[in-house]
Structures are given as structure tokens and as C-alpha cells.
Write a protein that holds these residues in place. Structure first.
Motif, PDB file in Angstrom:
ATOM      1  N   PRO A 206       0.745  -1.150   0.048  1.00 16.20           N
ATOM      2  CA  PRO A 206      -0.069  -0.001  -0.012  1.00 16.20           C
ATOM      3  C   PRO A 206       0.970   1.255  -0.149  1.00 16.20           C
ATOM      4  N   VAL A 207       0.599   2.187  -0.909  1.00 15.64           N
ATOM      5  CA  VAL A 207       1.280   3.449  -1.033  1.00 15.64           C
ATOM      6  C   VAL A 207       0.604   4.799  -1.034  1.00 15.64           C
ATOM      7  N   SER A 208      -0.827   4.431  -0.896  1.00 17.00           N
ATOM      8  CA  SER A 208      -1.751   5.823  -0.708  1.00 17.00           C
ATOM      9  C   SER A 208      -3.051   5.273  -0.130  1.00 17.00           C
ATOM     10  N   MET A 209      -3.822   6.007   0.409  1.00 17.45           N
ATOM     11  CA  MET A 209      -5.000   5.842   0.649  1.00 17.45           C
ATOM     12  C   MET A 209      -6.246   6.632   0.656  1.00 17.45           C
ATOM     13  N   ALA A 210      -7.436   6.459   0.229  1.00 16.23           N
ATOM     14  CA  ALA A 210      -8.578   7.427   0.105  1.00 16.23           C
ATOM     15  C   ALA A 210      -9.762   6.790   0.970  1.00 16.23           C
ATOM     16  N   ALA A 211     -10.682   7.612   1.401  1.00 16.15           N
ATOM     17  CA  ALA A 211     -11.896   7.216   2.059  1.00 16.15           C
ATOM     18  C   ALA A 211     -12.894   7.976   1.485  1.00 16.15           C
ATOM     19  N   ALA A 212     -14.360   7.333   1.678  1.00 14.15           N
ATOM     20  CA  ALA A 212     -15.294   8.043   1.415  1.00 14.15           C
ATOM     21  C   ALA A 212     -16.448   7.665   2.586  1.00 14.15           C
ATOM     22  N   THR A 213     -17.471   8.827   2.536  1.00 11.71           N
ATOM     23  CA  THR A 213     -18.426   8.609   3.310  1.00 11.71           C
ATOM     24  C   THR A 213     -19.562   7.525   2.674  1.00 11.71           C
ATOM     25  N   SER A 214     -20.556   7.167   3.278  1.00 12.82           N
ATOM     26  CA  SER A 214     -21.746   6.454   2.971  1.00 12.82           C
ATOM     27  C   SER A 214     -22.642   7.381   2.306  1.00 12.82           C
ATOM     28  N   LEU A 215     -23.147   6.715   1.427  1.00 13.56           N
ATOM     29  CA  LEU A 215     -24.281   7.521   0.396  1.00 13.56           C
ATOM     30  C   LEU A 215     -25.336   8.045   1.605  1.00 13.56           C
ATOM     31  N   VAL A 216     -25.232   9.526   1.327  1.00  9.77           N
ATOM     32  CA  VAL A 216     -26.593  10.110   2.272  1.00  9.77           C
ATOM     33  C   VAL A 216     -27.186  11.181   1.324  1.00  9.77           C
ATOM     34  N   GLY A 217     -28.335  11.338   1.331  1.00 14.95           N
ATOM     35  CA  GLY A 217     -29.074  12.392   0.291  1.00 14.95           C
ATOM     36  C   GLY A 217     -28.172  12.503  -1.005  1.00 14.95           C
ATOM     37  N   GLY A 218     -27.982  11.414  -1.744  1.00 12.82           N
ATOM     38  CA  GLY A 218     -27.368  11.475  -2.950  1.00 12.82           C
ATOM     39  C   GLY A 218     -26.017  12.006  -3.025  1.00 12.82           C
ATOM     40  N   MET A 219     -25.580  12.193  -1.761  1.00 14.90           N
ATOM     41  CA  MET A 219     -23.932  12.646  -1.630  1.00 14.90           C
ATOM     42  C   MET A 219     -22.902  11.688  -1.094  1.00 14.90           C
ATOM     43  N   ILE A 220     -21.754  11.563  -1.737  1.00 17.01           N
ATOM     44  CA  ILE A 220     -20.577  11.078  -0.804  1.00 17.01           C
ATOM     45  C   ILE A 220     -19.689  11.949  -0.788  1.00 17.01           C
ATOM     46  N   ARG A 221     -18.830  12.060  -0.013  1.00 18.25           N
ATOM     47  CA  ARG A 221     -17.597  12.832   0.281  1.00 18.25           C
ATOM     48  C   ARG A 221     -16.399  12.085   0.608  1.00 18.25           C
ATOM     49  N   VAL A 222     -15.526  12.519  -0.508  1.00 16.48           N
ATOM     50  CA  VAL A 222     -14.117  11.714  -0.101  1.00 16.48           C
ATOM     51  C   VAL A 222     -13.344  12.423   0.739  1.00 16.48           C
ATOM     52  N   ASP A 223     -13.084  11.552   1.943  1.00 18.84           N
ATOM     53  CA  ASP A 223     -12.373  11.920   2.857  1.00 18.84           C
ATOM     54  C   ASP A 223     -11.786  11.149   3.685  1.00 18.84           C
ATOM     55  N   PRO A 224     -10.349  10.796   4.285  1.00 20.35           N
ATOM     56  CA  PRO A 224      -9.461  11.629   3.615  1.00 20.35           C
ATOM     57  C   PRO A 224      -8.828  11.013   2.545  1.00 20.35           C
ATOM     58  N   VAL A 225      -7.755  11.852   1.946  1.00 17.99           N
ATOM     59  CA  VAL A 225      -6.820  11.382   1.020  1.00 17.99           C
ATOM     60  C   VAL A 225      -5.395  11.255   1.548  1.00 17.99           C
ATOM     61  N   TYR A 226      -4.466  10.237   1.768  1.00 18.51           N
ATOM     62  CA  TYR A 226      -3.588  10.501   2.422  1.00 18.51           C
ATOM     63  C   TYR A 226      -2.145   9.539   1.460  1.00 18.51           C
ATOM     64  N   THR A 227      -1.154  10.150   1.399  1.00 19.56           N
ATOM     65  CA  THR A 227      -0.043   9.311   0.841  1.00 19.56           C
ATOM     66  C   THR A 227       1.159   9.685   1.956  1.00 19.56           C
ATOM     67  N   PRO A 228       1.937   8.821   2.312  1.00 18.14           N
ATOM     68  CA  PRO A 228       3.138   8.893   3.147  1.00 18.14           C
ATOM     69  C   PRO A 228       4.197   9.748   2.262  1.00 18.14           C
ATOM     70  N   ALA A 229       4.742  10.605   3.178  1.00 20.05           N
ATOM     71  CA  ALA A 229       5.559  11.704   2.452  1.00 20.05           C
ATOM     72  C   ALA A 229       6.755  11.111   1.618  1.00 20.05           C
ATOM     73  N   PRO A 230       7.351  10.008   2.027  1.00 24.97           N
ATOM     74  CA  PRO A 230       8.434   9.369   1.052  1.00 24.97           C
ATOM     75  C   PRO A 230       7.894   9.108  -0.226  1.00 24.97           C
ATOM     76  N   VAL A 231       6.598   8.606  -0.539  1.00 25.63           N
ATOM     77  CA  VAL A 231       6.356   8.212  -1.947  1.00 25.63           C
ATOM     78  C   VAL A 231       5.190   9.123  -2.524  1.00 25.63           C
ATOM     79  N   ARG A 232       5.365  10.347  -2.036  1.00 25.76           N
ATOM     80  CA  ARG A 232       4.586  11.429  -2.807  1.00 25.76           C
ATOM     81  C   ARG A 232       5.026  11.853  -4.115  1.00 25.76           C
ATOM     82  N   GLY A 233       4.337  12.505  -4.889  1.00 27.17           N
ATOM     83  CA  GLY A 233       4.763  13.117  -6.152  1.00 27.17           C
ATOM     84  C   GLY A 233       5.006  12.037  -7.455  1.00 27.17           C
ATOM     85  N   ARG A 234       4.270  10.903  -7.042  1.00 25.42           N
ATOM     86  CA  ARG A 234       4.302   9.597  -8.073  1.00 25.42           C
ATOM     87  C   ARG A 234       2.884   9.394  -8.659  1.00 25.42           C
TER      88      ARG A 234
END
Length: 295
Positions: A206-234
Motif C-alpha cells: 500500500p502506498v496511498s489511501m482514500a476514504a469515502a462517506t456512506s451515501l446520504v442524500g445522494g451525496m458521498i464525500r471523499v475524505d481523507p486522502v493520504y500518501t506517506p511523505a516518502p512516496v508522494r509525487g508519483r
């Protein structure tokens, strides 16, 4: 005709029955309100004890015009209000003895309420959060994509997920979430109800991660998005955000949104490249204790 008035309740189901259509009418702008109130509803349905949230709706001419909610931890969330309505709400809440610790709303509403709260209570206010809100337009995967693949996380990935969420909170100075994670209260943190996806390299790392909320009111929010510093920019963050965004659309979301740090031009440019469009700015203010002057 009845005058414009705020109606307060601690019954989440009754509140949603009366204000749900209003919240669902603008799912992108109401995304935080939708997810926070859904969390309050599920906690109440599960019989979790403790102080109840306070919810309010502003009604005029038989229609809901705005809502607020104050969580048991003291956070006040607002939908858009004019300066006059924000001032009236501040006076009303102060008069009832409510003492929120923070307010979060669109930038103009949060700023107007914070100033009104300062005037009517004597509390000091401090800006602690600024963000851009983006809504997905046409999803545009990066070309060429980085090597690897997306994978939905499972129980065996929990320790990695928790560790990366804590690292994310350190990066963005989100101390309240760090405290909950360190106390073992993962379920009470804002990440406890998220659905996580990893981006893995070809060897399964694993080199990066993203999450999403459950569907509510027709909406999903992406949160958080995280990549460890040593492998950023790729390109990993963009790839995993596309994976989560595509899954949100497949789940039936009409509005897929995310927040970004205005001080991070790299992430703002990244999300625009993959199809997100800036739609609003939000802000949060914290309050010190004050003595009410509202009478």
C-alpha cells in the motif's frame, strides 16, 4: 402568515422528517450537515447514551430556509445564512444558554455568526479552519496512471488505516481526531464510519489511501486522502482518488465532493485535473468562554 422562526428539537427523526428535503436539495453544499446528522441518527438508533444533540430549523412561509445542529462535543454546524439571520440565531442561542465551542459553515455564514457571537456573548473568536469545497464534474483519470491497482480495505488493514489517519491528522494539525485515535475511540472519530481504499504497487505494497462517506442524500464525500511523505509525487493520490470517486458514482451518488487545504496548491491542482470543480469556500471558528449580553 406566521413570522420567521427557529424551531429546536433533540429528536433527530422528527428533524429529518421536517428538514430532510431541504438538506437534500443542495447535497454538495450541505454535505457536512448531511453526514453529521446521519451519524447522530445512527448513534441515537443504536441507543448510545450521553448528551443529545440540538437541532434547529428556520421556517418561513411554511418552508424550511436553513438549519443548524450542535453536537454533544459542542460543534455548531450551519447551512447558509444571511448576516441578519446569523445575528438573530446567535442572539437566540445565547439567550437559551447554548454555548458552542466552534462553528463550521460556508465562509460568509461562519464569519457572520462568529462576529455576532462575539458581540452578544463577549467570547473571543479565532479562525481555525479554511477550506475549498470541490464537486466532481467529469471524472478524468490521470494518463498514464501509476503502476499498481486500487483495493478496498478489509479487517486485516485496520492498523494501517488507523496509523495513516493519525499521520494525516498530524499533517493537518487536527488535534481533536488525534486525541480520539490515541484514546482508542476510533468509532467516535470522524474516520470511524468511512470506507477506505488503498492504492497498491504491483507487489501489493500500500502506498496511498482514500476514504469515502456512506451515501446520504445522494451525496458521498471523499475524505481523507493520504500518501506517506516518502512516496508522494508519483501519482498515487490521484489514482486512489479516482478509484474512490468511480466507486461513489457506481453507488449512485449524484454529488461527489471533497475539501482541500487552500494553502496546498499541489492538491488543489491535482483534484482539478481529475475532474473536480471548486464550488464554495468554508471556514471554522472556535470560541473562548464569554459572558452573555443577550439578556
Amino acid at each position: 402568515m406566521l413570522p420567521e422562526a427557529w424551531h429546536l428539537t433533540q429528536d433527530v427523526d422528527d428533524f429529518l422528517a421536517r428538514a430532510g428535503d431541504f438538506l437534500r436539495s443542495r447535497p454538495a453544499l450541505h454535505n457536512t450537515v448531511l453526514t453529521d446528522i446521519e451519524k447522530l441518527r445512527t448513534h441515537a438508533a443504536a441507543g448510545r447514551g450521553g448528551e443529545a444533540a440540538v437541532l434547529g430549523r428556520l421556517e418561513s412561509a411554511g418552508a424550511v430556509r436553513a438549519v443548524f445542529y450542535r453536537t454533544p462535543r459542542g460543534r455548531l454546524g450551519l447551512t447558509a445564512l444571511s448576516a441578519e439571520r446569523a445575528d438573530a440565531l446567535a442572539v437566540h442561542l445565547a439567550g437559551l444558554g447554548h454555548r458552542p465551542s466552534t462553528v463550521i459553515a460556508d465562509h460568509d455564514t461562519a464569519t457572520a455568526f462568529a462576529e455576532s457571537w462575539r458581540r452578544c456573548t463577549g467570547a473571543a473568536t479565532a479562525l481555525f479552519w479554511r477550506t475549498h469545497l470541490y464537486r466532481l464534474g467529469t471524472l478524468t483519470p490521470p494518463q498514464p496512471p501509476p503502476q499498481g491497482r486500487g483495493r478496498v480495505t478489509g479487517d486485516a488493514d485496520r492498523d494501517q488505516v488507523v496509523s495513516w489517519c493519525r499521520e494525516f491528522c498530524v499533517d493537518v494539525a487536527e488535534q481533536s481526531s488525534i486525541d480520539l485515535i490515541d484514546a482508542g475511540a476510533w468509532g467516535d472519530s470522524r474516520f470511524g464510519d468511512r470506507h477506505f481504499t488503498f492504492w497498491e504497487t504491483a507487489d501489493g505494497t500500500p502506498v496511498s489511501m482514500a476514504a469515502a462517506t456512506s451515501l446520504v442524500g445522494g451525496m458521498i464525500r471523499v475524505d481523507p486522502v493520504y500518501t506517506p511523505a516518502p512516496v508522494r509525487g508519483r501519482g498515487y493520490a490521484g489514482a486512489v482518488t479516482v478509484e474512490v470517486s468511480r466507486a461513489a458514482l457506481a453507488a449512485g451518488a449524484t454529488d461527489v465532493v471533497l475539501y482541500t487545504d487552500p494553502g496546498n496548491p499541489t492538491s488543489n491542482a491535482l483534484y482539478q485535473r481529475i475532474g473536480y470543480v471548486r464550488v464554495a469556500d468554508f471556514a471554522g471558528y472556535e470560541f473562548s468562554s464569554g459572558t452573555s449580553r443577550s439578556g
